[in-house]
Scaffold this motif. Structure first.
Motif, PDB file in Angstrom:
ATOM      1  N   LEU A 234       0.819  -1.211   0.000  1.00  0.00           N
ATOM      2  CA  LEU A 234       0.000   0.000   0.000  1.00  0.00           C
ATOM      3  C   LEU A 234       0.854   1.264   0.000  1.00  0.00           C
ATOM      4  O   LEU A 234       0.505   2.247  -0.661  1.00  0.00           O
ATOM      5  CB  LEU A 234      -0.951  -0.003   1.198  1.00  0.00           C
TER       6      LEU A 234
ATOM      7  N   GLU B 208       1.935   1.537  -3.647  1.00  0.00           N
ATOM      8  CA  GLU B 208       0.876   1.754  -4.627  1.00  0.00           C
ATOM      9  C   GLU B 208      -0.025   2.944  -4.316  1.00  0.00           C
ATOM     10  O   GLU B 208      -0.624   3.514  -5.232  1.00  0.00           O
ATOM     11  CB  GLU B 208       0.016   0.494  -4.750  1.00  0.00           C
ATOM     12  N   ARG B 209      -0.169   3.304  -3.036  1.00  0.00           N
ATOM     13  CA  ARG B 209      -1.100   4.366  -2.634  1.00  0.00           C
ATOM     14  C   ARG B 209      -0.472   5.300  -1.598  1.00  0.00           C
ATOM     15  O   ARG B 209      -1.043   5.557  -0.543  1.00  0.00           O
ATOM     16  CB  ARG B 209      -2.372   3.734  -2.062  1.00  0.00           C
TER      17      ARG B 209
ATOM     18  N   ASP C 273      -2.439   8.092   0.264  1.00  0.00           N
ATOM     19  CA  ASP C 273      -3.533   7.724   1.178  1.00  0.00           C
ATOM     20  C   ASP C 273      -3.102   7.740   2.641  1.00  0.00           C
ATOM     21  O   ASP C 273      -3.943   7.734   3.535  1.00  0.00           O
ATOM     22  CB  ASP C 273      -4.094   6.342   0.832  1.00  0.00           C
TER      23      ASP C 273
END
Length: 70
Positions: free
Chosen positions: A49, A52-53, A56
């Motif tokens: 995560l 990829e993000r 966030d």
């Protein structure tokens, strides 16, 4: 029965929010594994995560783990 894709993101909300203990519990309950194995799964998913993000997450890597001791 859950599919593999359900398992992959089972604790994503907790991981992104920094709710480490709840995330580990969620993984443990879902997979029926040990706390150690759930922590390993949490960290592995956290890394995915983060890659990829990254936007966030509200905190940086160091701050995220600052008060967690395993």
């Amino acid at each position: 029965m859950h599919s593999g894709s359900d398992t992959v993101g089972i604790a994503d909300d907790e991981i992104i929010a920094g709710r480490i203990i709840l995330g580990i519990k969620t993984i443990r309950d879902h997979l029926g594994c040990s706390v150690h194995d759930a922590l390993d799964a949490y960290v592995a998913r956290y890394r995915v995560l983060r890659r990829e993000r990254p936007d966030d997450f509200a905190t940086g890597h160091e701050e995220y783990w600052a008060n967690f001791y395993s």
